[in-house]
Design a protein around this motif. Structure first.
Motif, PDB file in Angstrom:
ATOM      1  N   PRO A 113     -11.355   2.817   6.097  1.00  0.00           N
ATOM      2  CA  PRO A 113     -10.458   3.731   5.372  1.00  0.00           C
ATOM      3  C   PRO A 113      -9.558   4.823   6.246  1.00  0.00           C
ATOM      4  CG  PRO A 113     -12.588   4.029   4.335  1.00  0.00           C
ATOM      5  CD  PRO A 113     -12.585   3.239   5.734  1.00  0.00           C
ATOM      6  N   THR A 151      -0.177   9.029  -2.399  1.00  0.00           N
ATOM      7  CA  THR A 151      -1.445   8.558  -1.964  1.00  0.00           C
ATOM      8  C   THR A 151      -2.431   8.868  -2.979  1.00  0.00           C
ATOM      9  OG1 THR A 151      -1.812  10.837  -0.859  1.00  0.00           O
ATOM     10  CG2 THR A 151      -0.878   8.825   0.610  1.00  0.00           C
ATOM     11  N   VAL A 157      -4.336  -6.483   4.455  1.00  0.00           N
ATOM     12  CA  VAL A 157      -4.881  -5.475   3.829  1.00  0.00           C
ATOM     13  C   VAL A 157      -5.978  -5.845   3.037  1.00  0.00           C
ATOM     14  CG1 VAL A 157      -5.225  -3.165   2.972  1.00  0.00           C
ATOM     15  CG2 VAL A 157      -3.235  -3.840   4.233  1.00  0.00           C
ATOM     16  N   ARG A 158      -5.647  -6.255   1.486  1.00  0.00           N
ATOM     17  CA  ARG A 158      -6.496  -6.977   0.562  1.00  0.00           C
ATOM     18  C   ARG A 158      -6.544  -8.208   0.643  1.00  0.00           C
ATOM     19  NH1 ARG A 158      -3.122  -2.762  -1.491  1.00  0.00           N
ATOM     20  NH2 ARG A 158      -3.929  -0.913  -1.899  1.00  0.00           N
ATOM     21  N   ASP A 203     -11.540  -2.537  -1.083  1.00  0.00           N
ATOM     22  CA  ASP A 203     -10.274  -3.030  -1.031  1.00  0.00           C
ATOM     23  C   ASP A 203      -9.893  -3.859   0.284  1.00  0.00           C
ATOM     24  OD1 ASP A 203      -9.601  -2.085  -3.450  1.00  0.00           O
ATOM     25  OD2 ASP A 203      -8.665  -0.487  -2.581  1.00  0.00           O
ATOM     26  N   PHE A 204     -10.719  -3.824   1.243  1.00  0.00           N
ATOM     27  CA  PHE A 204     -10.244  -4.515   2.665  1.00  0.00           C
ATOM     28  C   PHE A 204     -10.921  -5.732   2.474  1.00  0.00           C
ATOM     29  CE2 PHE A 204     -10.970   0.059   3.766  1.00  0.00           C
ATOM     30  CZ  PHE A 204      -9.514   0.445   3.620  1.00  0.00           C
ATOM     31  N   HIS A 234       2.034   4.914   1.177  1.00  0.00           N
ATOM     32  CA  HIS A 234       1.755   5.280   2.718  1.00  0.00           C
ATOM     33  C   HIS A 234       2.981   6.492   2.867  1.00  0.00           C
ATOM     34  CE1 HIS A 234       4.474   1.605   2.750  1.00  0.00           C
ATOM     35  NE2 HIS A 234       5.003   2.377   3.537  1.00  0.00           N
ATOM     36  N   MET A 288      -5.346   4.311   1.750  1.00  0.00           N
ATOM     37  CA  MET A 288      -6.303   3.050   2.185  1.00  0.00           C
ATOM     38  C   MET A 288      -7.793   3.750   2.204  1.00  0.00           C
ATOM     39  SD  MET A 288      -4.509   0.396   4.647  1.00  0.00           S
ATOM     40  CE  MET A 288      -5.193   1.515   6.333  1.00  0.00           C
ATOM     41  N   SER A 289      -8.427   3.905   1.319  1.00  0.00           N
ATOM     42  CA  SER A 289      -9.567   4.651   1.052  1.00  0.00           C
ATOM     43  C   SER A 289     -10.933   4.109   0.371  1.00  0.00           C
ATOM     44  CB  SER A 289      -9.413   6.086   0.161  1.00  0.00           C
ATOM     45  OG  SER A 289      -9.082   5.918  -0.927  1.00  0.00           O
ATOM     46  N   ILE A 323       0.794  -1.302   0.048  1.00  0.00           N
ATOM     47  CA  ILE A 323      -0.036   0.007   0.103  1.00  0.00           C
ATOM     48  C   ILE A 323       0.946   1.091   0.133  1.00  0.00           C
ATOM     49  CG2 ILE A 323      -1.894  -1.041   1.076  1.00  0.00           C
ATOM     50  CD1 ILE A 323      -0.988   0.283   3.631  1.00  0.00           C
ATOM     51  N   TYR A 357      -8.441   3.020  11.583  1.00  0.00           N
ATOM     52  CA  TYR A 357      -8.588   1.861  10.638  1.00  0.00           C
ATOM     53  C   TYR A 357      -8.845   0.431  11.043  1.00  0.00           C
ATOM     54  CZ  TYR A 357      -3.803   3.316  11.992  1.00  0.00           C
ATOM     55  OH  TYR A 357      -2.768   3.799  12.762  1.00  0.00           O
TER      56      TYR A 357
END
Length: 615
Positions: free
Chosen positions: A480, A126, A447-448, A492-493, A7, A487-488, A5, A585
């Motif tokens: 997000p 980002t 994350v994903r 994706d999560f 960051h 991470m928005s 990701i 998050y």
């Protein structure tokens, strides 16, 4: 983390307090400041590899001569590219003046970045944009020195549209995509007004108080002005990290304590943390003060800094990552039914190594306790061979996975691309007893889940273990982020996808429509920031239920080997990282109202099928 990701940018700031001749005499080179800036940036290169930039301000230049310079790069090795350019400028000067390095005054007059004020930045995009124009620092130029500004930072703002409106600016296509562009316009607006009201005696603290109270986000920002003033400032919740060091030669600022300690060879207690809402303000004459600019809010320092982002060479971060791994040992022992004899431990990727050591310590503590219990139970009924066998039992550790070079492919078909992704990692054959051993691997966070499913789980399965257990040193990432981490997008999560799947399987999918309608109602009333409605989705299930579903989602359909996923608990996270309590998050508890607006907007985008950022 195995799922890459974007960051956490990095900031480097240096204010030289002595003449260049001093550094030549004491340090052996008039380029000491530039050398330190290079080191300070390299020691934080983990914080940004999409691009870099530097800016310099020269003090006491004659009218008509340039005093503010900037250089940016988005090359593959951007830091090296920038300082290679600076080096070539020095070499060019030496062609005509071979001993110019012995004459600091001449060097300052001819070398653009020979400035007393130095600002460096490392960028992760980002916005997903890697154009060099997006690299910090941004600059504002003016014929009046006090109205020149170079600005850089580690931050995201969630109210940039309102800021452009406040500054009465219709942003262009570039400005719309840049938080720094919005921040720059506001700060520069008050900077100019301040100089108009008090020409030649700008009150920098007043400028900061008027401008930064308008910013909704987490930030660590540095600025250097054409009149020789400069500053570092941190958000009132302390979301983004900020450190500084001061002696009689130099004032230094950076995003990581360990970078300052290494570059300047100083002790931990000599590097100070810039407290939330504070600014370090340095005047042109070298005098400085730390001033409370914004009222401090409840501390919500980013816990991801401790889990993954910051370098683990910081002694406190190292201990905290050890603790994160150690806290997981009980859940792992339960997962393997305490069968250490037939379990192999490893880590993926390399950044999870320290947490792995913590997990290993937990396993060793358990094994030592078992050894003592069994030996005590023998009473005196043992011989040397039996005792040696018990004492020599060890936790089985193997280098299971090796990450190859980043694989690129011209193939566009999804099926072919997925097959290529499987080979990002390679395995060490002969380490696992087939259908007998369990493999336990620890990751920083999940994350994903894409890399796990398409690469890591398939790769581990080729060793034919009895079971695969994936351990995350971070809790489930459910919401997000909008304060510096890209991470928005809700879908994706993997945790969100698991919760959605559970809702659909249990016939409660109508909850999504109800929450969407409530979001639209809040939006109509301009109250989208008032409540995080997405929390209601997760309240329906226990963390264990979601973890079990995540395990199913990351298991390829054709795989018969059981896969389990274990996450860190929120409680153990806070116990491990007591000073960095920012956990939005994971929990959805945002430190500013803008966070609620972002998560609700991200959920609405998901419901409307929009693949766009939530802010």
């Amino acid at each position: 983390m195995s799922d890459a990701i974007q960051h956490e940018c990095g900031l480097a700031f240096i204010r030289l307090l002595k003449p260049f001749s001093y550094y030549l005499q004491k340090r052996g080179t008039a380029l000491w400041g530039l050398n330190k800036l290079y080191l300070l940036m390299e020691k934080q290169h983990n914080r940004g590899q999409d691009g870099a930039g530097i800016a310099a301000v020269k003090l006491n230049t004659e009218p008509g001569y340039p005093f503010l310079h900037r250089l940016r790069s988005n090359a593959n090795q951007s830091i090296a590219d920038i300082f290679s350019t600076v080096g070539k400028e020095i070499q060019e000067l030496e062609k005509y003046q071979p001993d110019i390095k012995k004459h600091p005054g001449l060097m300052k007059g001819n070398l653009p970045f020979m400035g007393e004020l130095l600002l460096g930045h490392l960028r992760y995009g980002t916005q997903g944009k890697n154009n060099v124009e997006f690299c910090h620092p941004f600059i504002k130029r003016d014929t009046i020195p006090a109205r020149n500004l170079a600005l850089a930072g580690n931050f995201n703002l969630v109210n940039k549209d309102e800021l452009f409106a406040l500054a009465n600016i219709e942003p262009g296509e570039f400005q719309k995509q840049s938080d720094l562009a919005a921040m720059m316009e506001v700060v520069h607006h008050f900077q100019v007004k301040g100089d108009e009201e008090n020409p030649g005696n700008l009150c920098l603290s007043a400028v900061l108080k008027k401008s930064f109270k308008l910013f909704d986000g987490g930030y660590h920002v540095g600025g250097i002005l054409g009149n020789g003033d400069s500053f570092l400032i941190r958000d009132p919740h302390g979301i983004r990290p900020s450190y500084y060091y001061i002696d009689d030669e130099v004032i230094v600022g950076a995003s990581e304590r360990s970078a300052i300690r290494t570059c300047f060879n100083v002790g931990e207690n000599e590097v100070m943390e810039l407290m939330p809402g504070n600014a370090l303000i340095i005047k042109a004459d070298g005098s400085y003060k730390v001033e409370q600019i914004l009222d401090p809010q409840p501390r919500r320092a980013c816990s991801f800094e401790r889990i993954y982002f910051s370098r683990g060479s910081d002694e406190k971060i190292y201990r905290e990552r050890i603790a994160l791994g150690h806290h997981l040992s009980g859940a792992v022992l339960k997962s393997i039914n305490n069968d250490l004899k037939h379990t192999i431990f490893s880590f993926i990727p390399n950044t999870a190594e320290v947490a792995f050591y913590g997990l290993l310590k937990g396993m060793e503590d358990y094994l030592n306790k078992i050894k003592i219990q069994k030996i005590m139970a023998w009473d005196k009924n043992f011989d040397e061979e039996k005792l040696a066998e018990m004492v020599n039992r060890r936790i089985r550790v193997e280098k299971i996975a090796i990450k190859d070079v980043k694989m690129r492919t011209f193939i566009t078909e999804d099926s072919s691309r997925n097959e290529m992704v499987q080979h990002v990692y390679d395995i060490t054959y002969g380490t696992v007893e087939k259908n007998v051993d369990t493999i336990v691997v620890i990751d920083d966070s999940i994350v994903r889940g894409t890399t796990l499913k398409e690469s890591i789980v398939r790769m581990l399965a080729r060793l034919q273990p009895k079971k695969i257990t994936i351990v995350s040193s971070a809790p489930q990432i459910r919401y997000p982020d909008c304060y510096g981490i890209d991470m928005s997008k809700m879908y994706d999560f993997i945790a969100f996808r698991a919760a959605i799947t559970l809702l659909r399987e249990s016939g409660r999918e109508s909850l999504l429509d109800e929450l969407y309608a409530r979001c639209k109602e809040l939006q109509r009333n301009n109250n989208l920031h008032s409540e995080n409605l997405v929390k209601h989705i997760y309240k329906t299930f226990t963390p264990e239920e979601i973890s079990k579903k995540i395990a199913e989602l990351i298991t390829p359909p054709d795989l018969k080997i059981p896969v389990e996923v274990i996450y860190q608990t929120i409680e153990d996270l806070h116990d491990s990282c007591p000073t960095n309590t920012g956990d939005w998050y994971f929990t959805g508890n945002y430190p500013t109202p803008g966070g609620n607006r972002v998560v609700n907007k991200a959920f609405m985008n998901f419901m409307e099928g929009k693949d766009v950022r939530g802010y």
